[in-house]
Design an enzyme around this catalytic site. Structure first.
Site, PDB file in Angstrom:
ATOM      1  N   ARG A 265       0.859  -1.187   0.000  1.00 17.39           N
ATOM      2  CA  ARG A 265       0.000   0.000   0.000  1.00 17.39           C
ATOM      3  C   ARG A 265       0.894   1.234   0.000  1.00 17.39           C
ATOM      4  O   ARG A 265       1.407   1.630   1.028  1.00 17.39           O
ATOM      5  CB  ARG A 265      -0.879  -0.034   1.265  1.00 17.39           C
ATOM      6  N   HIS A 269      -3.928   4.570   4.358  1.00  9.87           N
ATOM      7  CA  HIS A 269      -5.016   3.586   4.416  1.00  9.87           C
ATOM      8  C   HIS A 269      -6.248   4.123   3.686  1.00  9.87           C
ATOM      9  O   HIS A 269      -6.799   3.481   2.797  1.00  9.87           O
ATOM     10  CB  HIS A 269      -5.356   3.260   5.875  1.00  9.87           C
ATOM     11  N   TYR A 278       3.187   6.609  11.157  1.00  7.06           N
ATOM     12  CA  TYR A 278       3.585   5.291  11.678  1.00  7.06           C
ATOM     13  C   TYR A 278       4.456   4.499  10.702  1.00  7.06           C
ATOM     14  O   TYR A 278       4.884   3.405  11.006  1.00  7.06           O
ATOM     15  CB  TYR A 278       2.341   4.464  12.039  1.00  7.06           C
TER      16      TYR A 278
END
Ligand SMILES: [Mg+2]
Length: 369
Positions: A265, A269, A278
């Site tokens: 990815r 998200h 993160y």
């Protein structure tokens, strides 16, 4: 207290094979399958990935300017969706999660429908192309689409129809009970279903490394007695080959398969997330070298089937096509907010009638104007 030395015999063995045809630079790793012998087909796979990427960038821009609701980017995962879509026959049924729009586009869902869906207009899930009307809408609850696919596959089996249900699920989705239950039933009833795990390395902010102690996610299907394998999810040829082989196996009544497609990815998200909080930037750079679009483009250029003139033309056409879709989306009539109550019940309960009236009094809300 230590027991005496005991002997245990091994009663079962398992292997998880891994398939790839093109390396990161688009060089051929092994003889290509027949689907890759047809240059026109490879070009179609490539074009579909490029259009999906242009669409994706525009969808994010629409969200950032307040014209679209939350949107989950597919950046870097175009090969997975396109390969899945290309592997299916029109009569098969797709039960997608929310990051498989390239598969939906391949099958006949329009870009406008996907924009309407993420813009909050439920008609976006009512696909107009007759060839795709039995496909399921995007499933946002995590993992439940695997159970829908098992239901669809059960219907195919009961009706003796040679059709296959295909469900995609994220890496995080495979931790859900829904996934394990779907796998179990698919095996026990030998259902014509294929589960494709879109392992993009992240479940929102949870990395694959702490998502599961299993060495591969593919092996989660072994407990259900399914065929299980991994595929390079950034190699569109490998994805189509693996999914198509599993679909034909299912169609012949030889049972269900779990395919773990390894991708990454590259974006957040969703537009409601910021992965910089993160994720290590060097990890992203490492995966950018595995870009599925660059890889196939390199291969096509190596075999002299693609050049910069064709590339410029494709980019221009993709931009125009997406721009036309966005224009149609902007002009799409906005539904009155109170209509959200209209299809909940055959007869609307009294309590909701009052709420409907109240909403109808509100000033008109613009969601994509
Ligand atoms: Mg994921």
């Amino acid at each position: 207290m230590m027991e005496q030395q005991v002997t245990k015999k091994i009663v079962a063995h398992f292997d998880i094979p891994y398939l790839s045809f093109l390396d990161n630079e688009g060089r051929v790793l092994q003889a290509l399958p027949s689907l890759a012998q047809e240059v026109s087909h490879l070009k179609k796979l490539y074009q579909s990935m490029v259009i999906a990427r242009v669409f994706d960038a525009k969808a994010i821009a629409l969200q950032r300017t307040g014209k679209l609701g939350t949107y989950p980017s597919i950046l870097g995962q175009e090969a997975l969706g396109v390969g899945m879509g290309a592997a299916m026959k029109p009569e098969d049924v797709l039960c997608p999660y929310y990051r498989e729009v390239p598969a939906q586009f391949w099958r006949g869902v329009s870009m406008l429908e996907i924009l309407l869906y993420w813009g909050g207009e439920e008609i976006g899930s009512c696909f107009q192309d007759p060839s795709v009307q039995q496909d399921f809408p995007i499933c946002v609850p995590i993992g439940s689409q695997t159970l829908h696919a098992v239901g669809v596959a059960t219907a195919f089996k009961l009706r003796n129809e040679p059709r296959v249900a295909v469900a995609s699920v994220g890496d995080g989705g495979t931790s859900r009970g829904d996934f394990y239950e779907a796998v179990n039933l698919a095996g026990a009833w030998k259902l014509p279903v294929v589960f494709v795990i879109n392992n993009n390395g992240w479940a929102i902010s949870v990395p694959r490394s702490i998502q599961s102690a299993a060495e591969t996610l593919a092996q989660k299907g072994i407990a259900g007695g399914l065929a299980c394998e991994q595929v390079d999810g950034n190699d569109v040829i490998a994805v189509q080959y693996a999914v198509q082989s599993a679909i034909e196996r299912a169609r012949e009544g030889r049972g269900a398969t779990v395919i773990e497609a390894l991708t990454y990815r590259m974006g957040d998200h969703t537009t409601a997330d910021d992965a910089r909080r993160y994720r290590n930037a060097t990890e992203l750079e490492q995966y950018q070298k595995k870009d599925p679009i660059t890889r196939l483009k390199n291969y096509l250029m190596n075999i002299k089937a693609w050049d910069e003139a064709q590339e410029q033309k494709l980019q221009k056409e993709a931009q125009e096509s997406v721009a036309q879709t966005v224009a149609a989306y902007a002009k799409y009539p906005i539904r009155k907010p109170e209509t959200m109550f209209d299809y909940l019940y055959e007869t609307l309960p009294e309590a909701y009638k009052a709420q409907r009236e109240e909403v109808a009094q509100l000033k008109e809300i613009s969601h994509h104007g």
